[in-house]
Design a protein around this motif. Structure first.
Motif, PDB file in Angstrom:
ATOM      1  N   UNK A   1      31.889  10.582  25.177  1.00 36.88           N
ATOM      2  CA  UNK A   1      32.767  10.802  24.024  1.00 36.88           C
ATOM      3  C   UNK A   1      32.363  12.071  23.281  1.00 36.88           C
ATOM      4  N   UNK A   2      31.064  12.240  23.041  1.00 33.77           N
ATOM      5  CA  UNK A   2      30.580  13.402  22.298  1.00 33.77           C
ATOM      6  C   UNK A   2      30.884  14.707  23.031  1.00 33.77           C
ATOM      7  N   UNK A   3      30.666  14.748  24.346  1.00 33.38           N
ATOM      8  CA  UNK A   3      30.907  15.969  25.113  1.00 33.38           C
ATOM      9  C   UNK A   3      32.393  16.298  25.220  1.00 33.38           C
TER      10      UNK A   3
ATOM     11  N   UNK B   1      29.755  28.630  19.657  1.00 37.91           N
ATOM     12  CA  UNK B   1      28.323  28.495  19.935  1.00 37.91           C
ATOM     13  C   UNK B   1      27.636  27.654  18.864  1.00 37.91           C
ATOM     14  N   UNK B   2      28.009  27.876  17.608  1.00 34.90           N
ATOM     15  CA  UNK B   2      27.433  27.086  16.516  1.00 34.90           C
ATOM     16  C   UNK B   2      27.878  25.633  16.601  1.00 34.90           C
TER      17      UNK B   2
ATOM     18  N   UNK C   1      25.450  22.420  16.926  1.00 37.08           N
ATOM     19  CA  UNK C   1      25.584  21.374  15.909  1.00 37.08           C
ATOM     20  C   UNK C   1      25.829  20.017  16.550  1.00 37.08           C
ATOM     21  N   UNK C   2      26.764  19.949  17.491  1.00 35.39           N
ATOM     22  CA  UNK C   2      27.083  18.687  18.162  1.00 35.39           C
ATOM     23  C   UNK C   2      25.920  18.203  19.025  1.00 35.39           C
TER      24      UNK C   2
ATOM     25  N   UNK D   1      22.737  18.691  18.498  1.00 40.91           N
ATOM     26  CA  UNK D   1      21.700  18.153  17.613  1.00 40.91           C
ATOM     27  C   UNK D   1      22.095  16.761  17.114  1.00 40.91           C
ATOM     28  N   UNK D   2      23.373  16.579  16.802  1.00 40.93           N
ATOM     29  CA  UNK D   2      23.850  15.266  16.352  1.00 40.93           C
ATOM     30  C   UNK D   2      23.732  14.239  17.466  1.00 40.93           C
ATOM     31  N   UNK D   3      24.109  14.617  18.672  1.00 44.28           N
ATOM     32  CA  UNK D   3      24.010  13.713  19.812  1.00 44.28           C
ATOM     33  C   UNK D   3      22.560  13.304  20.059  1.00 44.28           C
ATOM     34  N   UNK D   4      21.627  14.248  19.906  1.00 43.06           N
ATOM     35  CA  UNK D   4      20.205  13.933  20.083  1.00 43.06           C
ATOM     36  C   UNK D   4      19.731  12.947  19.019  1.00 43.06           C
ATOM     37  N   UNK D   5      20.213  13.100  17.793  1.00 41.64           N
ATOM     38  CA  UNK D   5      19.836  12.167  16.718  1.00 41.64           C
ATOM     39  C   UNK D   5      20.336  10.760  17.026  1.00 41.64           C
TER      40      UNK D   5
END
Length: 274
Positions: A133-135, A252-253, A257-258, A260-264
């Motif tokens: 979903x995130x990707x 790129x930003x 951003x996404x 980093x959110x997915x990693x969290x």
């Protein structure tokens, strides 16, 4: 002469009596207005009488659908939990027919499962689905932002700045470490403003649906994350690159951003969940 005088007096009295009885009250009686009986209104057509219950039924089903959907997306109905009619009717104070219809609509959205001989259940969650979903959301947002940069006007830029300002005024987490609901709503509004001028209602709709699914995982797993990360500064940089019409930098930003959110969010999954 006396006879003529009496005849005139009798004639005058005779002309006054109708006015006294039909206008002002005769001595000894109060004024009583004439009572007029209004004609009964014509009966309503049969078709009109049948439309109201149908409309009310549709409204009830839609309201019920939205309540259950919200409870699933906010994890008030836990992933994988059974949706038994007896419990659901008591919880939502609903009849069986609108409840079944609402659940079938949620099945079509993928938020509820219907299994043979088992009934309805809240759709489960998985790490694999969360990453997918995130990707997918990221790729569609990147396309939409590039389109919006080409088509957007001054009003579009002003809306991005306004949504960022609103978002920056709210803390991301509440005292228990969970996401703040108002921050989350403003976050959605900010990200959607970045590509609002893309000109594709279909892309915007799919992005919105995917973001709702993504937010379900964020609410379920996200806690106070990396203290070195500044989400507000990430949003500010993304805002500036977009209104500067720098598509490469903005995308790129967004990816950074996404990711980093997915990693969290992924960090909130235990080894058993993986």
């Amino acid at each position: 002469m006396e006879r003529v005088r009496r005849m005139k007096t009798s004639a005058a009295g005779a002309t006054k009596r109708p006015r006294e009885s039909g206008g002002k009250a005769v001595a000894g009686h109060r004024d009583t207005p004439a009572v007029r009986t209004a004609a009964p209104p014509p009966p309503a057509p049969a078709a009109a009488a049948q439309e109201k219950p149908v409309k009310a039924s549709r409204t009830l089903t839609t309201d019920l659908f939205e309540q259950i959907r919200s409870d699933i997306l906010h994890n008030r109905l836990e992933p994988g939990s059974r949706l038994r009619f007896r419990d659901m009717r008591e919880r939502y104070r609903s009849g069986l027919s609108p409840l079944r219809e609402a659940l079938m609509r949620l099945v079509s959205e993928g938020l509820v499962l219907l299994e043979d001989h088992k009934g309805f259940a809240v759709a489960p969650v998985s790490r694999e689905e969360m990453i997918d979903i995130a990707n997918t959301l990221l790729e569609l947002e990147a396309i939409a932002i590039r389109m919006a940069i080409e088509k957007g006007d001054d009003y579009w830029e002003a809306q991005i700045v306004a949504r960022y300002h609103e978002l920056s005024k709210r803390e991301m987490f509440v005292s228990d470490g969970t996401l703040d609901a108002e921050w989350e709503a403003r976050n959605v509004a900010f990200h959607e403003s970045l590509y609002d001028a893309c000109g594709s209602p279909s892309i915007k709709l799919v992005c919105h649906v995917l973001y709702e699914r993504h937010s379900r995982y964020r609410r379920l797993r996200t806690r106070q994350g990396d203290p070195t990360r500044s989400v507000s500064k990430e949003h500010e940089a993304l805002m500036r690159a977009t209104i500067s019409r720098d598509g490469d930098t903005a995308v790129a930003l967004l990816r950074k951003h996404r990711s980093a959110t997915l990693a969290d969010v992924a960090a909130g999954w235990s080894a058993a969940d993986r």
